[in-house]
Design an enzyme around this catalytic site. Structure first.
Site, PDB file in Angstrom:
ATOM      1  N   CYS A   1      35.348  33.725  38.084  1.00 18.20           N
ATOM      2  CA  CYS A   1      35.913  34.578  39.124  1.00 18.20           C
ATOM      3  C   CYS A   1      37.379  34.184  39.345  1.00 18.20           C
ATOM      4  O   CYS A   1      37.879  33.231  38.744  1.00 18.20           O
ATOM      5  CB  CYS A   1      35.104  34.441  40.413  1.00 18.20           C
ATOM      6  SG  CYS A   1      35.332  32.849  41.251  1.00 18.20           S
TER       7      CYS A   1
ATOM      8  N   ASP B   1      17.535  39.994  43.101  1.00 17.85           N
ATOM      9  CA  ASP B   1      16.559  40.850  43.779  1.00 17.85           C
ATOM     10  C   ASP B   1      15.608  39.989  44.603  1.00 17.85           C
ATOM     11  O   ASP B   1      15.304  40.295  45.745  1.00 17.85           O
ATOM     12  CB  ASP B   1      15.754  41.680  42.763  1.00 17.85           C
ATOM     13  CG  ASP B   1      16.613  42.725  42.085  1.00 17.85           C
ATOM     14  OD1 ASP B   1      17.673  43.099  42.641  1.00 17.85           O
ATOM     15  OD2 ASP B   1      16.235  43.171  40.990  1.00 17.85           O
TER      16      ASP B   1
ATOM     17  N   GLU C   1      32.128  26.611  37.419  1.00 20.13           N
ATOM     18  CA  GLU C   1      33.431  26.472  36.757  1.00 20.13           C
ATOM     19  C   GLU C   1      34.436  25.743  37.644  1.00 20.13           C
ATOM     20  O   GLU C   1      35.210  24.918  37.157  1.00 20.13           O
ATOM     21  CB  GLU C   1      33.995  27.850  36.375  1.00 20.13           C
ATOM     22  CG  GLU C   1      33.089  28.678  35.513  1.00 20.13           C
ATOM     23  CD  GLU C   1      32.130  29.553  36.306  1.00 20.13           C
ATOM     24  OE1 GLU C   1      31.597  30.507  35.723  1.00 20.13           O
ATOM     25  OE2 GLU C   1      31.900  29.296  37.520  1.00 20.13           O
TER      26      GLU C   1
ATOM     27  N   HIS D   1      31.119  26.955  42.775  1.00 16.81           N
ATOM     28  CA  HIS D   1      30.802  27.602  41.503  1.00 16.81           C
ATOM     29  C   HIS D   1      30.865  26.564  40.387  1.00 16.81           C
ATOM     30  O   HIS D   1      31.651  25.608  40.450  1.00 16.81           O
ATOM     31  CB  HIS D   1      31.804  28.712  41.200  1.00 16.81           C
ATOM     32  CG  HIS D   1      31.764  29.846  42.162  1.00 16.81           C
ATOM     33  ND1 HIS D   1      32.492  30.995  41.961  1.00 16.81           N
ATOM     34  CD2 HIS D   1      31.102  30.023  43.345  1.00 16.81           C
ATOM     35  CE1 HIS D   1      32.272  31.839  42.960  1.00 16.81           C
ATOM     36  NE2 HIS D   1      31.438  31.255  43.819  1.00 16.81           N
TER      37      HIS D   1
ATOM     38  N   CYS E   1      37.695  30.502  40.424  1.00 14.54           N
ATOM     39  CA  CYS E   1      37.442  29.575  39.323  1.00 14.54           C
ATOM     40  C   CYS E   1      38.543  29.649  38.271  1.00 14.54           C
ATOM     41  O   CYS E   1      38.941  28.623  37.712  1.00 14.54           O
ATOM     42  CB  CYS E   1      36.081  29.866  38.696  1.00 14.54           C
ATOM     43  SG  CYS E   1      34.716  29.497  39.817  1.00 14.54           S
TER      44      CYS E   1
END
Length: 166
Positions: free
Chosen positions: A88, A160, A60, A58, A91
């Site tokens: 999250c 998506d 971060e 990630h 992170c």
């Protein structure tokens, strides 16, 4: 810390990093580290693809690790990490352990989870970074969500499209 930082300007720069990550074929997340004098010290996009499909890459977490190697705790305590989305739990732990003193984020983790759904490459933890930081022994200031609609737009159609090809 900066007396009157321009959170929106710095956050939009993190959004630019997220857009660049997406344009480079990675997940659309970005983070920047701003020093106590207002200088941007480093920036980091998501590294899932760039790091060989590493689920822990990630933006971060990567930035916190780099910052910890590059700067001492006395500097990092006065720095701000700007992130396109709320860090999250993983992170947040990295930010805490690196010693970064403030976090400003765009989209909340709860909103991100609603937007991405149950995508295999983003099994979002709905655990606010404030909760993770509150469990620690030192204070990490948190500002956010900020510019939440702009931040959510970074994710628009990405998950998506990824789901359709996964």
């Amino acid at each position: 810390m900066l007396e009157t930082p321009d959170h929106e300007t710095y956050l939009r720069r993190a959004f630019d990093v997220a857009r660049a990550a997406r344009a480079g074929g990675d997940h659309p997340f970005g983070a920047i580290l701003v020093g106590p004098d207002g200088a941007v010290l480093m920036e980091q996009g998501n590294g899932f693809t760039a790091e060989g499909r590493d689920m822990t890459a990630h933006a971060e977490r990567l930035l916190a690790s780099r910052a910890s190697r590059a700067h001492g705790p006395e500097i990092l305590a006065r720095c701000t990490l700007y992130s396109s989305a709320e860090p999250c739990a993983m992170c947040s732990g990295a930010i805490y352990w690196a010693g970064i003193g403030r976090v400003v984020y765009g989209q909340s983790e709860r909103d991100l989870k609603a937007q991405t759904g149950a995508h295999a490459e983003n099994p979002t933890l709905d655990l606010p970074c404030r909760t993770v930081f509150a469990a620690g022994q030192r204070t990490v200031e948190v500002i956010g969500p900020l510019l939440a609609e702009e931040a959510a737009a970074l994710q628009a159609a990405f998950w998506d499209a990824e789901t359709a090809t996964a």
